[in-house]
Scaffold this active site. Structure first.
Site, mmCIF file in Angstrom:
data_model
loop_
_atom_site.group_PDB
_atom_site.id
_atom_site.type_symbol
_atom_site.label_atom_id
_atom_site.label_comp_id
_atom_site.label_asym_id
_atom_site.label_seq_id
_atom_site.Cartn_x
_atom_site.Cartn_y
_atom_site.Cartn_z
ATOM 1 C CD GLU A 165 1.217 -29.119 -28.359
ATOM 2 O OE1 GLU A 165 0.522 -28.237 -27.820
ATOM 3 O OE2 GLU A 165 1.448 -30.207 -27.811
ATOM 4 C CG ASP A 215 6.524 -32.117 -29.883
ATOM 5 O OD1 ASP A 215 5.457 -32.121 -30.531
ATOM 6 O OD2 ASP A 215 6.682 -31.409 -28.873
HETATM 7 NI NI NI Z 1 -0.572 -33.481 -27.870
#
Ligand code: NI
Length: 399
Positions: A143, A85
């Site tokens: 994440e 991401d």
């Molecule tokens: Ni990172």
């Protein structure tokens, strides 16, 4: 072919894959996707690894992807994880491969992690017949957000059969050609909290008729800032930071409601478990004394990232062979940043390491989450080699 010859073969394969991996990285970099929206990235990875012979698993509820190299169904797996991401930042690097999506940018380097994962996967597949174990690549979404993607991947079976796991993060504080490792706790736990102070509104000229939520909130801010300095052992690093404060409607009205949010970081589970109660006690006492009420919500996020000693040993040994003794850096101190790789490490032994990407000539020493962040692409094959050699070594040692 013995193990060391196999490694040499992998390294030369990785060198020939470098240009392809750079193209993958730039494609992902140009088309960054926010947490939870990693579709293009997922399909790019899937398209490449399916052709390479990987068994692909996709999921309905998120954009994670598992790619398995199966040597023998009965054998265990060594896993390598890459996050996919990007961040809500407007890129200002001016590079030809800069983000084409307004306000979204790979400012944390997860584009590099994904490309390294893809390249390592291709390299390992081409020596499949020499591998003692199966290999799993975990391409993880989300994440960067607190309700992290690693939890979803674990829930969906990403660690089933996995006996060891490795991951890396690009790092502009080390030079290209270096990696950083750390035994034990490497990164902090990352929790969030919300505090609401309920007072009573009144005319600004008649404060005694109300309960001033702004004043009470400011007293709470003050007392919360004394928890770390006066109540937590100074030998255990911890942070309580307030990030937002909102309240009030007009200059001449006593405010009846203030909302505060913030984050708590620790590197010690005992300290972490004590902090919510200390915070609530402090808020409770302050609001009570001032005749206000409160709501307090504490959300436990990612735990501390704790590396496994044996796995770090193997990682360091392999990295030193590839990069030379002096380029494998003991980071010594943990950092207060969080990383959801920690959740895999709660369940399976493994190690996370830092991949140096700073090259002053290329302007790649800017910190992460900055609009001018970029990586030195010469670090991509280094990350691939360290991951591939470490995975190979684990398979042989634990056989
Ligand atoms: Ni990172």
């Amino acid at each position: 072919m013995d193990k060391e010859q196999l490694k040499q073969r992998l390294f030369s394969l990785i060198d020939t894959l470098k240009d392809k991996v750079i193209r993958v990285r730039r494609d992902i970099h140009k088309h960054p996707e926010l947490s939870g929206q990693e579709e293009h990235t997922k399909y790019l990875v899937k398209g490449i690894l399916e052709i390479e012979g990987y068994e692909i698993k996709e999921f309905e509820e998120h954009n994670g992807l598992i790619a398995d190299l199966i040597v023998d169904q009965k054998k265990p797996f060594v896993a390598i994880r890459a996050d996919m991401d990007a961040l809500p930042i407007e890129e200002k690097t001016g590079k030809p491969y800069a983000s084409e999506v307004k306000g979204v940018m790979h400012a944390c380097g997860h584009d590099a992690h994904t490309a390294i994962g893809v390249g390592t996967a291709i390299a390992l597949m081409s020596v499949k017949e020499h591998l003692p174990w199966n290999v799993r690549f975990i391409f993880q979404p989300s994440e960067e957000v607190n309700e992290g993607g690693s939890e979803e991947m674990i829930k969906d079976g990403a660690l089933e059969g996995v006996k060891a796991i490795f991951g890396l993060h690009v790092y502009p504080y080390l030079s290209t050609g270096q990696i950083g490792y750390k035994y034990g706790v490497m990164m902090a736990s990352a929790d969030t909290f919300t505090i609401q102070i309920h007072g009573k509104s009144a005319h600004g000229a008649r404060p005694h008729e109300g309960v001033d939520a702004i004043l009470v909130a400011s007293m709470c801010v003050n007392s919360l800032n004394h928890i770390i300095s006066r109540r937590i052992d100074p030998l255990h690093p911890a942070v309580i930071s307030l990030g937002t404060i909102e309240g009030g409607t007009a200059p001449n009205i006593i405010c009846d409601h203030v909302k505060l949010t913030g984050t708590v970081r620790t590197v010690n589970e005992k300290v972490r478990s004590k902090i919510p109660k200390m915070m609530e006690d402090s808020i409770k006492g302050t609001t009570h004394a001032m005749g206000a009420k409160y709501d307090f919500r504490y959300d436990f996020g990612n735990p501390e990232l704790i590396n496994d000693d044996k796995m770090v040993d193997i990682l360091v040994q392999e990295a030193k062979k590839i990069l030379g003794e002096k380029n494998v850096i003991d980071l010594k101190e943990p950092v207060m940043g969080g990383e959801d790789f920690s959740r895999y490490l709660q369940l399976v032994p493994g190690a996370f390491f830092r991949l140096g990407t700073c090259n002053p000539q290329k302007g790649t020493c800017v910190s992460q989450h900055h609009p001018k962040f970029d990586i030195d692409e010469d670090a991509l094959p280094i990350g691939m080699k360290v991951l591939a050699a470490t995975a190979l070594e684990v398979m042989h040692e634990k056989q």
